[in-house]
Design a protein around this motif. Structure first.
Motif, PDB file in Angstrom:
ATOM      1  N   LEU A  27      11.811   6.157  -8.399  1.00  0.00           N
ATOM      2  CA  LEU A  27      13.616   5.658  -8.656  1.00  0.00           C
ATOM      3  C   LEU A  27      13.942   4.635  -9.247  1.00  0.00           C
ATOM      4  CD1 LEU A  27      12.800   5.956  -5.244  1.00  0.00           C
ATOM      5  CD2 LEU A  27      15.179   6.039  -4.542  1.00  0.00           C
ATOM      6  N   TYR A  28      14.782   4.872 -10.643  1.00  0.00           N
ATOM      7  CA  TYR A  28      15.361   3.667 -11.138  1.00  0.00           C
ATOM      8  C   TYR A  28      17.309   3.702 -10.747  1.00  0.00           C
ATOM      9  CZ  TYR A  28      16.177   0.867 -15.057  1.00  0.00           C
ATOM     10  OH  TYR A  28      16.713  -0.553 -16.184  1.00  0.00           O
ATOM     11  N   VAL A  29      16.911   1.762 -10.770  1.00  0.00           N
ATOM     12  CA  VAL A  29      18.736   2.098 -10.435  1.00  0.00           C
ATOM     13  C   VAL A  29      19.402   1.927 -11.364  1.00  0.00           C
ATOM     14  CG1 VAL A  29      20.357   1.033  -8.957  1.00  0.00           C
ATOM     15  CG2 VAL A  29      18.031   0.859  -7.609  1.00  0.00           C
ATOM     16  N   ASP A  78      16.762  -2.346 -10.797  1.00  0.00           N
ATOM     17  CA  ASP A  78      15.568  -2.618 -10.199  1.00  0.00           C
ATOM     18  C   ASP A  78      14.593  -0.950 -10.074  1.00  0.00           C
ATOM     19  OD1 ASP A  78      16.688  -4.648  -9.605  1.00  0.00           O
ATOM     20  OD2 ASP A  78      16.556  -4.269  -7.777  1.00  0.00           O
ATOM     21  N   PHE A  79      13.181  -1.083  -9.959  1.00  0.00           N
ATOM     22  CA  PHE A  79      12.229   0.180 -10.231  1.00  0.00           C
ATOM     23  C   PHE A  79      11.782   0.243  -9.016  1.00  0.00           C
ATOM     24  CE2 PHE A  79       8.224   2.123 -10.338  1.00  0.00           C
ATOM     25  CZ  PHE A  79       8.427   3.411 -10.806  1.00  0.00           C
ATOM     26  N   MET A  80      11.717   1.381  -8.378  1.00  0.00           N
ATOM     27  CA  MET A  80      10.532   1.728  -7.077  1.00  0.00           C
ATOM     28  C   MET A  80      10.081   2.747  -6.604  1.00  0.00           C
ATOM     29  SD  MET A  80      13.811   0.898  -3.937  1.00  0.00           S
ATOM     30  CE  MET A  80      14.849   2.339  -4.935  1.00  0.00           C
ATOM     31  N   TRP A  81       8.796   2.350  -6.537  1.00  0.00           N
ATOM     32  CA  TRP A  81       7.716   3.663  -6.817  1.00  0.00           C
ATOM     33  C   TRP A  81       7.852   3.435  -4.957  1.00  0.00           C
ATOM     34  CZ3 TRP A  81       2.993   2.784  -3.861  1.00  0.00           C
ATOM     35  CH2 TRP A  81       1.751   3.458  -3.999  1.00  0.00           C
ATOM     36  N   LEU A  82       7.205   5.076  -4.359  1.00  0.00           N
ATOM     37  CA  LEU A  82       7.038   5.027  -2.869  1.00  0.00           C
ATOM     38  C   LEU A  82       6.311   6.243  -3.193  1.00  0.00           C
ATOM     39  CD1 LEU A  82       9.939   4.058  -2.984  1.00  0.00           C
ATOM     40  CD2 LEU A  82      10.943   6.248  -1.577  1.00  0.00           C
ATOM     41  N   ARG A  83       5.412   5.444  -1.970  1.00  0.00           N
ATOM     42  CA  ARG A  83       3.869   6.732  -2.129  1.00  0.00           C
ATOM     43  C   ARG A  83       3.864   8.161  -1.566  1.00  0.00           C
ATOM     44  NH1 ARG A  83      -1.964   4.221  -0.024  1.00  0.00           N
ATOM     45  NH2 ARG A  83      -3.101   6.526  -0.904  1.00  0.00           N
ATOM     46  N   ALA A  84       3.320   8.981  -1.488  1.00  0.00           N
ATOM     47  CA  ALA A  84       4.150  10.099  -0.620  1.00  0.00           C
ATOM     48  C   ALA A  84       3.286   9.811   0.633  1.00  0.00           C
ATOM     49  CB  ALA A  84       2.494  11.353  -1.127  1.00  0.00           C
ATOM     50  N   PHE A  85       4.923   9.787   1.601  1.00  0.00           N
ATOM     51  CA  PHE A  85       4.343   9.459   2.967  1.00  0.00           C
ATOM     52  C   PHE A  85       5.345   8.608   3.897  1.00  0.00           C
ATOM     53  CE2 PHE A  85       1.066  13.497   2.209  1.00  0.00           C
ATOM     54  CZ  PHE A  85       2.221  14.726   3.405  1.00  0.00           C
ATOM     55  N   CYS A  86       5.511   8.195   1.839  1.00  0.00           N
ATOM     56  CA  CYS A  86       6.637   6.950   3.111  1.00  0.00           C
ATOM     57  C   CYS A  86       8.059   6.952   3.420  1.00  0.00           C
ATOM     58  CB  CYS A  86       5.905   5.956   1.601  1.00  0.00           C
ATOM     59  SG  CYS A  86       7.283   4.330   1.911  1.00  0.00           S
ATOM     60  N   GLU A 126       0.553  -0.971   0.161  1.00  0.00           N
ATOM     61  CA  GLU A 126      -0.221   0.066   0.136  1.00  0.00           C
ATOM     62  C   GLU A 126       1.255   1.341  -0.284  1.00  0.00           C
ATOM     63  OE1 GLU A 126       1.272  -0.312   3.964  1.00  0.00           O
ATOM     64  OE2 GLU A 126       0.736  -1.740   2.437  1.00  0.00           O
ATOM     65  N   SER A 127       2.237   1.085  -0.042  1.00  0.00           N
ATOM     66  CA  SER A 127       3.369   2.655   0.808  1.00  0.00           C
ATOM     67  C   SER A 127       4.054   2.073  -0.686  1.00  0.00           C
ATOM     68  CB  SER A 127       3.379   2.155   1.477  1.00  0.00           C
ATOM     69  OG  SER A 127       4.253   1.527   2.183  1.00  0.00           O
ATOM     70  N   TYR A 128       4.644   1.316  -1.074  1.00  0.00           N
ATOM     71  CA  TYR A 128       5.991   1.036  -1.922  1.00  0.00           C
ATOM     72  C   TYR A 128       5.439  -0.666  -3.038  1.00  0.00           C
ATOM     73  CZ  TYR A 128       8.048  -2.163   0.476  1.00  0.00           C
ATOM     74  OH  TYR A 128       8.298  -4.019   1.389  1.00  0.00           O
ATOM     75  N   ALA A 129       6.172  -0.168  -4.446  1.00  0.00           N
ATOM     76  CA  ALA A 129       6.759  -1.769  -4.948  1.00  0.00           C
ATOM     77  C   ALA A 129       8.208  -1.298  -4.465  1.00  0.00           C
ATOM     78  CB  ALA A 129       5.187  -1.233  -5.809  1.00  0.00           C
ATOM     79  N   VAL A 130       8.526  -2.891  -5.371  1.00  0.00           N
ATOM     80  CA  VAL A 130       9.811  -3.037  -5.410  1.00  0.00           C
ATOM     81  C   VAL A 130       9.277  -3.581  -7.098  1.00  0.00           C
ATOM     82  CG1 VAL A 130      12.528  -4.529  -5.631  1.00  0.00           C
ATOM     83  CG2 VAL A 130      10.395  -2.763  -3.649  1.00  0.00           C
ATOM     84  N   ILE A 131      10.073  -3.170  -8.363  1.00  0.00           N
ATOM     85  CA  ILE A 131      10.025  -3.748  -9.416  1.00  0.00           C
ATOM     86  C   ILE A 131      10.861  -4.881  -9.439  1.00  0.00           C
ATOM     87  CG2 ILE A 131       8.757  -3.952 -11.850  1.00  0.00           C
ATOM     88  CD1 ILE A 131       6.998  -1.872 -11.426  1.00  0.00           C
ATOM     89  N   PRO A 132      11.658  -5.839  -9.521  1.00  0.00           N
ATOM     90  CA  PRO A 132      13.594  -6.250  -9.654  1.00  0.00           C
ATOM     91  C   PRO A 132      13.075  -6.173 -11.001  1.00  0.00           C
ATOM     92  CG  PRO A 132      12.424  -6.979  -8.182  1.00  0.00           C
ATOM     93  CD  PRO A 132      10.701  -6.834  -9.082  1.00  0.00           C
ATOM     94  N   ARG A 133      14.950  -5.924 -11.712  1.00  0.00           N
ATOM     95  CA  ARG A 133      15.308  -5.930 -13.234  1.00  0.00           C
ATOM     96  C   ARG A 133      15.488  -7.382 -13.581  1.00  0.00           C
ATOM     97  NH1 ARG A 133      20.143  -4.794 -15.140  1.00  0.00           N
ATOM     98  NH2 ARG A 133      19.474  -6.542 -16.382  1.00  0.00           N
TER      99      ARG A 133
END
Length: 271
Positions: free
Chosen positions: A212-214, A234-242, A26-33
């Motif tokens: 964030l794209y590493v 890898d890519f990360m999505w961070l919701r506001a206030f995470c 609900e607050s972040y996602a990680v999409i690995p390479r």
């Protein structure tokens, strides 16, 4: 320059275990390479010789302010009308190969590390003679009465001096392509670098949403209640206030392309 990360494509072998690092919360996602394979690509009308891995899109419970994709072009691939939404602004950042970019009729060569800001409504085209991969970040521009719209520009990461965070002796730096004081811009797409052993030493908790794209290296990231390992591609999505923090483990630098929404009053949800 060290080669920057791009999606690996292909397919994992049948012998590979199903366990992995992909996470969607609900607050972040990680999409690995490793999950950016041939079977999760998308295609768009008006393009030739392209495929893309959509990493973030406006979606309930996911990214709210932006779209981000890794776009791969075959030799000769590209588009004469890549952006079909006149209200969308964008950033293109080249991670492999080179692009021929035309902006309002002016031609630009973008090698690896090349960067272009493309304001809403501008006319641009993109081609690659020998093939290329780039990150494409898009956002719906929020105009403000009394502020001019920002202009298009082209840059290269090697021409932008790294700015050290206070008290870090250069271990934590940012390459900024837009002056933070330029309120015409409602998004920043920067490059953040941490030397081996450097840290973001507190849990940042703020209103900006992040993508964030590493680009290089590896690190351990604190995301909300969890610690996750991330690496180049890898890519990360961070919701506001995470809540977020980072430790760069080495042996080389850890670098990522960072999106954030800035300089606008947050809106209200529909009644």
């Amino acid at each position: 320059m060290t080669s920057l990360a791009s999606p690996p494509g292909g397919l994992p072998p049948q012998s590979q275990l199903l366990s992995g690092r992909a996470r969607f919360t609900e607050s972040y996602a990680v999409i690995p390479r490793g999950v950016q394979s041939d079977i999760v690509t998308s295609f768009l009308p008006g393009w030739e010789g392209m495929r893309m891995w959509v990493l973030a899109r406006p979606l309930s419970g996911f990214a709210e302010t932006f779209f981000q994709a890794a776009v791969e072009l075959e030799a000769g691939g590209g588009s004469d009308r890549p952006e079909q939404d006149p209200g969308a602004e964008g950033v293109v950042f080249v991670t492999r190969g080179a692009l021929s970019l035309s902006v309002e009729g002016t031609a630009h060569a973008l090698p690896e590390g090349g960067y272009a800001f493309l304001p809403a409504g501008c006319r641009w085209t993109v081609r690659s003679e020998r093939g290329a991969t780039f990150q494409w970040v898009r956002r719906r521009f929020e105009a403000v009465e009394g502020l001019d719209a920002p202009e298009a520009f082209v840059a290269h990461e090697g021409d932008e001096a790294p700015i050290a965070m206070p008290g870090t002796d250069g271990g934590w730096t940012t390459r900024r392509f837009v002056d933070p004081g330029d309120l015409r811009h409602d998004m920043h797409v920067n490059i953040v670098s941490l030397a081996p052993g450097a840290v973001i030493p507190f849990l940042e908790t703020h209103v900006m949403e992040h993508g964030l794209y590493v680009l290089e290296g590896k690190a351990v990231y604190a995301l909300n209640r969890d610690w996750v390992e991330v690496e180049a591609g890898d890519f990360m999505w961070l919701r506001a206030f995470c809540p977020q923090a980072c430790y760069a483990g080495g042996p080389g630098p850890f670098r990522y392309l960072l999106y954030k929404d800035v300089n606008r009053m947050p809106g209200f949800l529909p009644a």
